[in-house]
Design a protein around this motif. Structure first.
Motif, mmCIF file in Angstrom:
data_model
loop_
_atom_site.group_PDB
_atom_site.id
_atom_site.type_symbol
_atom_site.label_atom_id
_atom_site.label_comp_id
_atom_site.label_asym_id
_atom_site.label_seq_id
_atom_site.Cartn_x
_atom_site.Cartn_y
_atom_site.Cartn_z
ATOM 1 N N ALA A 223 50.187 38.121 -61.502
ATOM 2 C CA ALA A 223 50.735 39.017 -60.493
ATOM 3 C C ALA A 223 51.398 38.246 -59.359
ATOM 4 O O ALA A 223 51.017 37.123 -59.044
ATOM 5 N N ARG A 224 52.380 38.889 -58.744
ATOM 6 C CA ARG A 224 53.030 38.320 -57.564
ATOM 7 C C ARG A 224 52.108 38.473 -56.367
ATOM 8 O O ARG A 224 51.598 39.544 -56.088
ATOM 9 N N ARG A 225 51.875 37.382 -55.668
ATOM 10 C CA ARG A 225 50.962 37.414 -54.527
ATOM 11 C C ARG A 225 51.662 36.786 -53.334
ATOM 12 O O ARG A 225 52.015 35.612 -53.348
ATOM 13 N N VAL A 226 51.907 37.598 -52.320
ATOM 14 C CA VAL A 226 52.588 37.147 -51.106
ATOM 15 C C VAL A 226 51.625 37.314 -49.938
ATOM 16 O O VAL A 226 51.419 38.421 -49.438
ATOM 17 N N LEU A 227 51.008 36.206 -49.545
ATOM 18 C CA LEU A 227 50.090 36.206 -48.409
ATOM 19 C C LEU A 227 50.414 35.013 -47.528
ATOM 20 O O LEU A 227 50.800 33.947 -48.040
ATOM 21 N N PRO A 228 50.277 35.137 -46.213
ATOM 22 C CA PRO A 228 50.579 33.994 -45.340
ATOM 23 C C PRO A 228 49.586 32.864 -45.556
ATOM 24 O O PRO A 228 48.376 33.091 -45.728
ATOM 25 N N ALA A 229 50.097 31.626 -45.571
ATOM 26 C CA ALA A 229 49.216 30.463 -45.697
ATOM 27 C C ALA A 229 48.361 30.332 -44.443
ATOM 28 O O ALA A 229 48.821 30.579 -43.326
ATOM 29 N N GLN A 230 47.119 29.950 -44.625
ATOM 30 C CA GLN A 230 46.198 29.794 -43.498
ATOM 31 C C GLN A 230 46.011 28.312 -43.200
ATOM 32 O O GLN A 230 45.786 27.507 -44.117
ATOM 33 N N LEU A 231 46.106 27.958 -41.945
ATOM 34 C CA LEU A 231 46.060 26.551 -41.541
ATOM 35 C C LEU A 231 44.673 26.119 -41.091
ATOM 36 O O LEU A 231 44.454 24.947 -40.815
ATOM 37 N N THR A 232 43.728 27.059 -40.997
ATOM 38 C CA THR A 232 42.378 26.739 -40.547
ATOM 39 C C THR A 232 41.370 27.346 -41.504
ATOM 40 O O THR A 232 41.682 28.246 -42.291
ATOM 41 N N PHE A 234 38.039 29.493 -42.765
ATOM 42 C CA PHE A 234 37.576 30.852 -42.467
ATOM 43 C C PHE A 234 36.086 30.789 -42.170
ATOM 44 O O PHE A 234 35.294 30.352 -43.008
ATOM 45 N N VAL A 235 35.712 31.225 -40.980
ATOM 46 C CA VAL A 235 34.327 31.065 -40.527
ATOM 47 C C VAL A 235 33.786 32.404 -40.058
ATOM 48 O O VAL A 235 34.416 33.097 -39.251
ATOM 49 N N GLY A 236 32.632 32.780 -40.559
ATOM 50 C CA GLY A 236 31.845 33.810 -39.912
ATOM 51 C C GLY A 236 31.970 35.226 -40.380
ATOM 52 O O GLY A 236 31.247 36.095 -39.899
ATOM 53 N N ARG A 237 32.827 35.555 -41.336
ATOM 54 C CA ARG A 237 32.974 36.958 -41.727
ATOM 55 C C ARG A 237 32.896 37.122 -43.245
ATOM 56 O O ARG A 237 33.499 38.022 -43.815
ATOM 57 N N GLU A 238 32.157 36.273 -43.908
ATOM 58 C CA GLU A 238 32.085 36.327 -45.362
ATOM 59 C C GLU A 238 31.559 37.678 -45.854
ATOM 60 O O GLU A 238 32.083 38.248 -46.821
ATOM 61 N N GLU A 239 30.523 38.226 -45.201
ATOM 62 C CA GLU A 239 29.977 39.518 -45.615
ATOM 63 C C GLU A 239 30.983 40.631 -45.370
ATOM 64 O O GLU A 239 31.101 41.578 -46.170
ATOM 65 N N THR A 257 40.271 48.214 -37.604
ATOM 66 C CA THR A 257 40.620 48.473 -36.216
ATOM 67 C C THR A 257 39.832 47.552 -35.300
ATOM 68 O O THR A 257 38.770 47.047 -35.654
ATOM 69 N N GLY A 258 40.353 47.346 -34.096
ATOM 70 C CA GLY A 258 39.676 46.516 -33.116
ATOM 71 C C GLY A 258 40.651 46.028 -32.069
ATOM 72 O O GLY A 258 41.875 46.178 -32.197
ATOM 73 N N ALA A 259 40.101 45.417 -31.008
ATOM 74 C CA ALA A 259 40.938 44.914 -29.922
ATOM 75 C C ALA A 259 41.782 43.734 -30.387
ATOM 76 O O ALA A 259 41.492 43.098 -31.405
ATOM 77 N N GLY A 260 42.834 43.443 -29.631
ATOM 78 C CA GLY A 260 43.633 42.262 -29.915
ATOM 79 C C GLY A 260 42.774 41.014 -29.860
ATOM 80 O O GLY A 260 41.968 40.843 -28.940
ATOM 81 N N GLY A 261 42.929 40.144 -30.845
ATOM 82 C CA GLY A 261 42.147 38.917 -30.862
ATOM 83 C C GLY A 261 40.818 39.041 -31.556
ATOM 84 O O GLY A 261 40.045 38.080 -31.599
ATOM 85 N N ALA A 262 40.509 40.224 -32.123
ATOM 86 C CA ALA A 262 39.211 40.416 -32.774
ATOM 87 C C ALA A 262 39.147 39.794 -34.159
ATOM 88 O O ALA A 262 38.076 39.692 -34.741
ATOM 89 N N GLY A 263 40.286 39.373 -34.713
ATOM 90 C CA GLY A 263 40.285 38.741 -36.027
ATOM 91 C C GLY A 263 40.641 39.675 -37.162
ATOM 92 O O GLY A 263 40.301 39.408 -38.312
ATOM 93 N N LYS A 264 41.339 40.776 -36.867
ATOM 94 C CA LYS A 264 41.680 41.755 -37.901
ATOM 95 C C LYS A 264 42.602 41.154 -38.963
ATOM 96 O O LYS A 264 42.393 41.347 -40.155
ATOM 97 N N THR A 265 43.628 40.447 -38.507
ATOM 98 C CA THR A 265 44.607 39.901 -39.449
ATOM 99 C C THR A 265 43.951 38.915 -40.404
ATOM 100 O O THR A 265 44.152 38.974 -41.629
ATOM 101 N N ARG A 266 43.167 38.004 -39.870
ATOM 102 C CA ARG A 266 42.558 36.990 -40.732
ATOM 103 C C ARG A 266 41.599 37.630 -41.729
ATOM 104 O O ARG A 266 41.550 37.247 -42.898
ATOM 105 N N LEU A 267 40.833 38.619 -41.287
ATOM 106 C CA LEU A 267 39.925 39.307 -42.199
ATOM 107 C C LEU A 267 40.711 40.005 -43.305
ATOM 108 O O LEU A 267 40.322 39.968 -44.480
ATOM 109 N N ALA A 268 41.821 40.646 -42.948
ATOM 110 C CA ALA A 268 42.642 41.327 -43.953
ATOM 111 C C ALA A 268 43.194 40.349 -44.974
ATOM 112 O O ALA A 268 43.189 40.607 -46.184
#
Length: 998
Positions: A223-232, A234-239, A257-268
């Protein structure tokens, strides 16, 4: 300065202007210094690069002379030391050094994008060059083998050069399989197997055998997979990743949902990364209302080519997604939440295999949505997620940092003060680069004293995050603050050169990396980006400074100048390079245009006019039309003085794709061509007019006037004029003249190195070759046009070319080959949501079915083709008329003469409206077929002659037409048949129409 050696050597200043480095020795000197930028290069190595193994007497003076010449050209220093010479530039400014870094970081896609051609082709045969190039080529090959997104054109080129490199061949096999070209993939495997046996005496390896097996078994390709590369890390949200995955399993729409800076993008991103199947990431941060569907189209790779009609973007998405199982990640939805909700709701209903994972500060409010709030990280103690994140990021910026008992409690206190917000923690951890952790805690406490009171609600967390950014702001010096606030006018990132040109901060090439060191911006490739939270804070500082209008105006002027500078290169050999540069600045260009619409309409007109052609070439035609319409609405019905051409181009662009809502604006035909004082400076205007309105209704003498008025003297415009003249000659039956004009047009496009025009000219030459009785040559031209189209990435155009090749194979009796081309065209067209190309594919399926005797299948395919075919301009109307011709043949064969006559009558109406002789000739052929079936040989012969006249003579290759003429000839006799055919060929347009009406 920027230095490029992955292709012809190029040196550019910060403003984008090129530095010409003449002479092979000077280029060799620069090359040997560039590939070791920032490091000392020994005198012996420099000598060998310039003079080979036998240097002249006094070589040291000769080298110094060359170095002096180089210093005079460059804006950077070339240092001399006892050990040798050093080019004083950051390695990040050298494309090959960035390439090596990106490969090492596991980012093959970004690395491959830096190649412009063979490396170091213009420095002679210096030994250092051969060694370097060999190493880089090997790295490039490995990157291609590891990169799922490498193009078919690049893979073909590399496989041809390395036919026994099996991982490379396997990659191409899988890409072909994924595109539905199984026959081609299997042929490649067999060809490689023979090469391996002949040259190595070996059978295919397990890697190639596995790829072969996937094709043979018909397994779904990767499958085609287009996701941004991560430079750091991933800590703390495995569950939480697991829980989001579970939610996606039970619901087709999940919103984080959540405030800006809560880590929504990285979790997604992390949740999407562990999910199998096709995944596509869409960043909506730079998108404005109304552009959401186009942003999703762009992320999915759906192009709108310059040879077909534009569908509604939502309809395009439905067509592309309705038969696919795909997860689409929509990031940063909060500022366009209503548009996103409307789009997602409609797509989920229409596309059963679609799942959506959204991030937003508020829920979308769509039926069936599962909302998962993203809470702050746990700060329970030394082993908590927040503390582990701080330790990880602090260790990255300061390797001496240790989370020992002396620092652990301090870090826990910092994380608690920051309420566990990931962005706040990362910003604080970045300070450990220059401050002891205790000092970080002390300053943080001072800064937050007034904010530590009251409720710990979501609002307070947001205020805490704001304070962390404010604290980081307080650590900046004045130049850094000025640059940080001015950078907020950019969208989609900024290069060093653009930052220097727009922001006006002395030494910005040093200040901007300093902001990256302090985590106010991040570096991705050669671009610097701000997070939305930081950008919002700094944008408020820009407003407070009173500089906003001046800086935004400078931003608009800079990108208007970039578009103007790119314009001439888009019609020649630099086309792909400059399209890439404009694509990288797409968000900035759109932002500049929209600001100019409200503040400087002259700039808006020029910028919209300059963006029309590159957006067209990039497959973003509806966006170009929409932007042009915005400009026309703002300007009103009368163009400003001196901007008539720009206004006309925007007006035609907007109207050509069905954009409505231009009240009071004149019709394009009211302004063309009298509104122009001479040939347009932008040849795209002529292209656009021809695509939207067809050939002008003038005679041969009038055509010369039109060409003089609308075609400039440059080589590309001359080639375009020949192509247009050839099309008009073909439609008017001047077959031989058309062929000569197409050949001259192809030569003209090739001479300037332009791919789009060359592909169109080849397709037209294919038609001429077929009319000359050379079907093999016709398919050869089409194959070449297809290869060029695939290299260009014009997938909708590729589908159209496959449909044309299918039609000719069908008429030559190769029904299996025609069916294979139709199948591939349908796969390509549907993957792009290209409804006109889908209609062409279904027309091809109908013809294959009809000629095989499957009238029920042919009727169903015709109905489906008519259902999906768009309406409104020259291209799709010709397709619709062609469908009606075949539908009439099917109805006649089924015995429904009334339905057949109705279909043919509708096709004639289209032909009359658009002066389309090709369509009319097809109707006449169909009527001749019916006349033979009715036993009316005289009428059949007259119609056969009329069809020949409409086509301008030429060989008759279609076996059905040949059979019709043979039956009429046998019934009438050769002499009478010849006389009647000649009479039919002499009929004019009106007489042929009257004959059909009778």
């Amino acid at each position: 300065m920027r230095f490029g050696v992955l292709g012809p050597m190029v040196v550019r200043r910060a403003d984008g202007s090129e530095v010409r480095v003449g002479g092979p020795r000077l280029r060799a000197l620069l090359a040997v210094l560039v590939v070791d930028a920032g490091r000392v290069v020994g005198v012996d190595r420099v000598s060998e690069a310039l003079y080979g193994p036998c240097p002249p007497a006094g070589v040291a003076n000769a080298i110094q002379s060359q170095v002096s010449r180089l210093r005079a050209l460059l804006d950077v220093e070339v240092e001399r030391s006892p050990a040798g010479y050093r080019l004083v530039v950051d390695p990040g400014e050298v494309d090959v050094l960035r390439f090596e870094e990106l490969v090492a970081r596991g980012l093959p896609g970004e690395a491959l994008a830096l190649w412009r051609g063979p490396a170091l082709p213009d420095v002679g045969d210096a030994p250092f060059a051969a060694v370097c190039v060999a190493r880089w080529e090997e790295l490039r090959l490995r990157a291609v083998e590891e990169h799922d997104g490498a193009s078919v054109g690049l893979l073909r080129e590399l496989v041809a050069a390395h036919p026994t490199r099996e991982r490379l061949v396997a990659r191409l096999v899988r890409v072909l399989h994924r595109e539905g070209r199984q026959a081609e993939a299997l042929a490649l495997v067999e060809r490689t197997r023979r090469v391996l046996v002949r040259e190595l005496g070996a059978d295919p390896s397990p890697v190639l055998a596995a790829a072969h097996g996937e094709v043979v078994r018909g397994e779904r390709p990767a499958a085609r997979r287009v996701l941004p590369a991560q430079l750091t890390s991933f800590v703390g949200r495995e569950e939480e990743v697991r829980l989001v995955g579970r939610a996606l399993g039970s619901s087709r729409l999940v919103t984080l949902t959540g405030a800006g800076g809560a880590g929504k993008t990285r979790l997604a991103v992390e949740a999407a990364a562990v999910r199998p199947g096709e995944v596509c990431f869409v960043d909506l941060a730079p998108v404005v209302g109304g552009d959401v569907p186009r942003a999703v189209m762009a992320a999915l790779g759906l192009r709108e080519d310059g040879v077909a009609a534009v569908a509604d973007p939502v309809a395009r998405l439905v067509a592309a997604l309705q038969d696919r199982s795909v997860l689409v990640v929509l990031d940063n939805c909060e500022h366009v939440v209503e548009d996103v909700a409307g789009l997602v709701g409609g797509l989920l209903v229409a596309c059963a295999g679609l799942r959506v994972l959204a991030t937003s500060r508020e829920a979308l409010g769509v039926t069936g949505e599962v909302v998962r709030p993203v809470a702050p990280l746990d700060v329970g103690g030394v082993g908590s997620a927040a503390v582990r994140l701080f330790a990880d990021r602090a260790g990255a910026v300061n390797p001496s940092f240790r989370l020992d008992p002396a620092t652990a409690e301090v870090v826990v206190g910092i994380c608690r003060a920051l309420d566990g917000l990931p962005l706040a923690i990362e910003l604080a951890a970045a300070r450990v680069r220059s401050l002891p952790v205790a000092e970080v805690a002390a300053r943080l406490g001072d800064r937050f004293r007034l904010l530590s009171r009251g409720s710990r609600s979501a609002v307070a967390r947001h205020r805490t995050l704001h304070a962390v950014v404010e604290w980081s702001w307080g650590l900046l010096d004045e130049d850094e603050r000025v640059l940080a606030r001015r950078l907020t006018v950019f969208r989609g990132g900024v290069t060093l050169g653009a930052a220097a040109a727009v922001c006006g901060v002395a030494g910005s090439d040093e200040v901007l990396p300093s902001l990256a060191d302090k985590s106010l911006v991040e570096v991705v490739g050669d671009r610097y980006r701000m997070s939305e939270t930081v950008r919002e804070f700094c944008a408020a500082r820009l407003v407070e400074s009173g500089e906003e209008r001046e800086v935004v105006g400078a931003h608009a002027a800079h990108f208007a100048a970039l578009a103007a500078r790119a314009a001439p290169f888009l019609y020649g050999e630099g086309q792909l390079v400059w399209l890439g540069r404009l694509a990288a600045e797409h968000d900035n260009l759109v932002a500049a245009l929209r600001w100019a619409v409200g503040h400087d309409r002259a700039v808006a007109l020029r910028l919209a006019a300059d963006l029309g052609w590159p957006l067209w070439l990039r497959g973003l035609r509806s966006q170009g039309a929409s932007l042009a319409a915005e400009v026309v609405r703002a300007v009103g019905p009368t163009p400003p003085e001196g901007l008539a051409e720009e206004y006309l181009l925007c007006l035609v662009n907007a109207s050509s794709t069905g954009v409505a809502g231009l009240p009071g604006s004149p019709s394009p035909r009211e302004l063309w061509p009298s509104g122009l004082a001479g040939p347009p400076s932008r040849p795209f205007l002529t292209v656009l007019w021809g695509m939207a309105h067809g050939a002008p209704r003038v005679d041969v003498a009038g055509l010369a006037v039109v060409r003089e008025r609308l075609l400039g003297p440059d080589p590309w415009s001359r080639a375009l004029g020949l192509l247009g003249a050839g099309i008009q000659s073909r439609y008017e039956g001047r077959v031989r003249q058309a062929r000569e004009e197409f050949a001259a047009a192809l030569a003209g496009f090739r001479a300037v190195g332009e791919r789009w025009g060359a592909s169109l000219a080849l397709a037209q030459l294919a038609g001429s070759a077929r009319e000359d009785g050379d079907p093999v040559g016709a398919v050869g031209f089409l194959d070449e046009a297809l290869a060029l189209s695939r290299e260009f990435g014009a997938t909708e155009h590729t589908a159209a070319l496959l449909c044309r090749r299918s039609e000719w194979k069908c008429r030559s009796g190769d029904l299996d080959g025609a069916a294979a081309d139709v199948e591939e065209a349908a796969v390509v067209a549907r993957s792009q949501g290209a409804v006109e190309a889908v209609a062409q594919a279904w027309l091809g399926a109908a013809e294959v079915a009809r000629r095989r005797g499957d009238l029920g299948g042919a009727r169903r395919w015709c109905a489906e083709a008519l259902r999906v075919c768009p309406r409104g301009w020259f291209g799709p109307e010709e397709v619709r008329a062609s469908i009606l011709v075949v539908a009439g043949l099917v109805e006649w064969a089924c015995g429904d003469r009334v339905a057949a006559a109705g279909a043919w009558g509708s096709a004639v109406a289209v032909a009359r409206e658009w002066d389309n002789r090709v369509v009319l000739a097809r109707v006449v052929d169909a009527r001749a077929h019916a006349a033979v079936a009715d036993g009316d040989a005289a009428r059949a012969a007259l119609l056969a002659g009329a069809a020949r006249g409409l086509r301008g003579g030429g060989a008759v290759l279609d076996p059905e037409v040949v059979a019709v003429e043979a039956a009429a000839r046998e019934a009438l006799g050769v002499a009478v048949f010849g006389e009647v055919v000649a009479r039919g060929a002499a009929l004019g347009w009106d007489a042929v129409a009257a004959l059909l009406d009778a």
